[in-house]
Design a protein around this motif. Sequence first.
Motif, PDB file in Angstrom:
ATOM      1  N   ALA A   1       4.782   0.956 -10.436  1.00  0.00           N
ATOM      2  CA  ALA A   1       4.446  -0.276  -9.723  1.00  0.00           C
ATOM      3  C   ALA A   1       5.256  -0.399  -8.439  1.00  0.00           C
ATOM      4  O   ALA A   1       4.724  -0.783  -7.385  1.00  0.00           O
ATOM      5  CB  ALA A   1       4.693  -1.483 -10.626  1.00  0.00           C
ATOM      6  N   LEU A   2       6.553  -0.068  -8.504  1.00  0.00           N
ATOM      7  CA  LEU A   2       7.396  -0.120  -7.310  1.00  0.00           C
ATOM      8  C   LEU A   2       6.957   0.916  -6.288  1.00  0.00           C
ATOM      9  O   LEU A   2       6.901   0.636  -5.080  1.00  0.00           O
ATOM     10  CB  LEU A   2       8.856   0.102  -7.699  1.00  0.00           C
ATOM     11  CG  LEU A   2       9.892   0.067  -6.570  1.00  0.00           C
ATOM     12  CD1 LEU A   2       9.851  -1.273  -5.840  1.00  0.00           C
ATOM     13  CD2 LEU A   2      11.286   0.354  -7.113  1.00  0.00           C
ATOM     14  N   ALA A   3       6.625   2.114  -6.761  1.00  0.00           N
ATOM     15  CA  ALA A   3       6.157   3.164  -5.848  1.00  0.00           C
ATOM     16  C   ALA A   3       4.865   2.759  -5.161  1.00  0.00           C
ATOM     17  O   ALA A   3       4.613   3.152  -4.006  1.00  0.00           O
ATOM     18  CB  ALA A   3       5.959   4.468  -6.620  1.00  0.00           C
TER      19      ALA A   3
ATOM     20  N   ALA B   1      -1.386  12.675 -13.471  1.00  0.00           N
ATOM     21  CA  ALA B   1      -0.555  13.393 -14.429  1.00  0.00           C
ATOM     22  C   ALA B   1       0.923  13.031 -14.362  1.00  0.00           C
ATOM     23  O   ALA B   1       1.610  13.026 -15.397  1.00  0.00           O
ATOM     24  CB  ALA B   1      -0.709  14.902 -14.216  1.00  0.00           C
ATOM     25  N   ILE B   2       1.437  12.727 -13.183  1.00  0.00           N
ATOM     26  CA  ILE B   2       2.884  12.566 -13.043  1.00  0.00           C
ATOM     27  C   ILE B   2       3.445  11.357 -13.788  1.00  0.00           C
ATOM     28  O   ILE B   2       4.478  11.476 -14.467  1.00  0.00           O
ATOM     29  CB  ILE B   2       3.273  12.560 -11.547  1.00  0.00           C
ATOM     30  CG1 ILE B   2       3.190  13.995 -11.021  1.00  0.00           C
ATOM     31  CG2 ILE B   2       4.659  11.980 -11.329  1.00  0.00           C
ATOM     32  CD1 ILE B   2       3.454  14.141  -9.547  1.00  0.00           C
ATOM     33  N   PRO B   3       2.822  10.168 -13.735  1.00  0.00           N
ATOM     34  CA  PRO B   3       3.409   9.043 -14.492  1.00  0.00           C
ATOM     35  C   PRO B   3       3.561   9.320 -15.988  1.00  0.00           C
ATOM     36  O   PRO B   3       4.643   9.071 -16.546  1.00  0.00           O
ATOM     37  CB  PRO B   3       2.436   7.896 -14.194  1.00  0.00           C
ATOM     38  CG  PRO B   3       1.892   8.214 -12.841  1.00  0.00           C
ATOM     39  CD  PRO B   3       1.719   9.706 -12.859  1.00  0.00           C
TER      40      PRO B   3
ATOM     41  N   GLU C   1       9.741   4.672  -2.058  1.00  0.00           N
ATOM     42  CA  GLU C   1       9.868   6.125  -1.926  1.00  0.00           C
ATOM     43  C   GLU C   1      10.828   6.684  -2.967  1.00  0.00           C
ATOM     44  O   GLU C   1      10.597   7.763  -3.517  1.00  0.00           O
ATOM     45  CB  GLU C   1      10.334   6.467  -0.517  1.00  0.00           C
ATOM     46  CG  GLU C   1       9.303   6.155   0.566  1.00  0.00           C
ATOM     47  CD  GLU C   1       9.847   6.312   1.959  1.00  0.00           C
ATOM     48  OE1 GLU C   1       9.062   6.210   2.913  1.00  0.00           O
ATOM     49  OE2 GLU C   1      11.084   6.536   2.115  1.00  0.00           O
ATOM     50  N   ALA C   2      11.900   5.943  -3.240  1.00  0.00           N
ATOM     51  CA  ALA C   2      12.854   6.386  -4.265  1.00  0.00           C
ATOM     52  C   ALA C   2      12.198   6.404  -5.639  1.00  0.00           C
ATOM     53  O   ALA C   2      12.396   7.353  -6.423  1.00  0.00           O
ATOM     54  CB  ALA C   2      14.081   5.474  -4.262  1.00  0.00           C
ATOM     55  N   ALA C   3      11.407   5.369  -5.951  1.00  0.00           N
ATOM     56  CA  ALA C   3      10.729   5.312  -7.253  1.00  0.00           C
ATOM     57  C   ALA C   3       9.736   6.454  -7.398  1.00  0.00           C
ATOM     58  O   ALA C   3       9.661   7.100  -8.458  1.00  0.00           O
ATOM     59  CB  ALA C   3      10.026   3.966  -7.413  1.00  0.00           C
ATOM     60  N   ALA C   4       8.967   6.721  -6.345  1.00  0.00           N
ATOM     61  CA  ALA C   4       7.994   7.815  -6.402  1.00  0.00           C
ATOM     62  C   ALA C   4       8.691   9.159  -6.562  1.00  0.00           C
ATOM     63  O   ALA C   4       8.261  10.011  -7.359  1.00  0.00           O
ATOM     64  CB  ALA C   4       7.133   7.809  -5.138  1.00  0.00           C
TER      65      ALA C   4
ATOM     66  N   GLU D   1      -4.141   2.426  -1.194  1.00  0.00           N
ATOM     67  CA  GLU D   1      -2.715   2.551  -0.906  1.00  0.00           C
ATOM     68  C   GLU D   1      -1.903   2.908  -2.150  1.00  0.00           C
ATOM     69  O   GLU D   1      -0.752   2.497  -2.304  1.00  0.00           O
ATOM     70  CB  GLU D   1      -2.168   1.276  -0.252  1.00  0.00           C
ATOM     71  CG  GLU D   1      -2.797   0.985   1.097  1.00  0.00           C
ATOM     72  CD  GLU D   1      -2.136  -0.176   1.817  1.00  0.00           C
ATOM     73  OE1 GLU D   1      -1.383  -0.933   1.162  1.00  0.00           O
ATOM     74  OE2 GLU D   1      -2.365  -0.331   3.023  1.00  0.00           O
ATOM     75  N   LEU D   2      -2.516   3.678  -3.042  1.00  0.00           N
ATOM     76  CA  LEU D   2      -1.796   4.189  -4.202  1.00  0.00           C
ATOM     77  C   LEU D   2      -0.730   5.176  -3.740  1.00  0.00           C
ATOM     78  O   LEU D   2      -0.850   5.786  -2.671  1.00  0.00           O
ATOM     79  CB  LEU D   2      -2.769   4.864  -5.163  1.00  0.00           C
ATOM     80  CG  LEU D   2      -3.680   3.919  -5.955  1.00  0.00           C
ATOM     81  CD1 LEU D   2      -4.860   4.673  -6.525  1.00  0.00           C
ATOM     82  CD2 LEU D   2      -2.883   3.226  -7.057  1.00  0.00           C
ATOM     83  N   PRO D   3       0.328   5.360  -4.514  1.00  0.00           N
ATOM     84  CA  PRO D   3       1.434   6.232  -4.064  1.00  0.00           C
ATOM     85  C   PRO D   3       1.035   7.696  -4.012  1.00  0.00           C
ATOM     86  O   PRO D   3       0.213   8.168  -4.801  1.00  0.00           O
ATOM     87  CB  PRO D   3       2.519   5.986  -5.120  1.00  0.00           C
ATOM     88  CG  PRO D   3       1.784   5.507  -6.325  1.00  0.00           C
ATOM     89  CD  PRO D   3       0.618   4.721  -5.812  1.00  0.00           C
TER      90      PRO D   3
END
Length: 264
Positions: free
Chosen positions: A104-106, A75-77, A116-119, A178-180
């Motif tokens: 993608a960066l997260a 849901a978040i993206p 971590e910043a992107a997430a 290893e998804l964020p």
Amino acid sequence: MTREFWASNICLLGLQAAAVALPRGHSLPALERLAARLRSPWWALVPLASIALVVWAVNAEGQTADALTWLALIAIPPLAAAALGWTMHGGRPSLALLAIPLFALAWQAREELPGEAAASLLVMLSCVTLGVLLVSVAPHGWLKVGIVLMAVADAILIGAETLQPASTVLNAAAPPAELPQLQRAHFGHAVIGYGDYFIAGVFGALVAAEGRRQGRIALMTLAFALCFDVLFIWLDTLPATVPVALALLATEAASRRRRARTRQ
């Protein structure tokens, strides 16, 4: 607490203040028509339920944390894309595509500061959208009560050491490949729960809908948060919802004083 923790925590609190500053005050006409049909005081219970029910469910059933992790991942993206494209100040449809490289960066740098910043940015932006949506269907006065009740519940649950076990389980839950992990904001040495950004997004949407100065109120929220976090010297866990509720109460008190002077 180390200097690294304080630096990381200040960054996360800055994002929380951004969640107050960014929401737009007006939604699309189509949403306004739908919101008019859905409008009910019961929506004001969402902030309280978002913490009380989640803590109860995670403590009662460990697999709830995995389900919430998947819900956040799915849901978040799109919610963040909606903020970039519509629900935040300056949002426009073309900006919604930025959610793709952020995700993608997260994903690719999930254990590094850029990832971590992107997430964390995706988490914050999703709360901007949720705040705008909730404010469109809940009476403002009742929703303000809901924000205060959420902060009170947060403080009580932490004081009773009921929230900490649930947070530990929820923060540790991770999707495969290893998804964020998007069920909380993590940057460096500090972690802030999703609900702490959600309450800021709701408050910011309320401020915007009432035509108040979001930038000034966002800075006041940040100031309350920085002062409140001095308690980390003595405590390991703090309810980051409390500074948002304090900013709400301070804003309401200032508004009442102005109205009283106007009557005179």
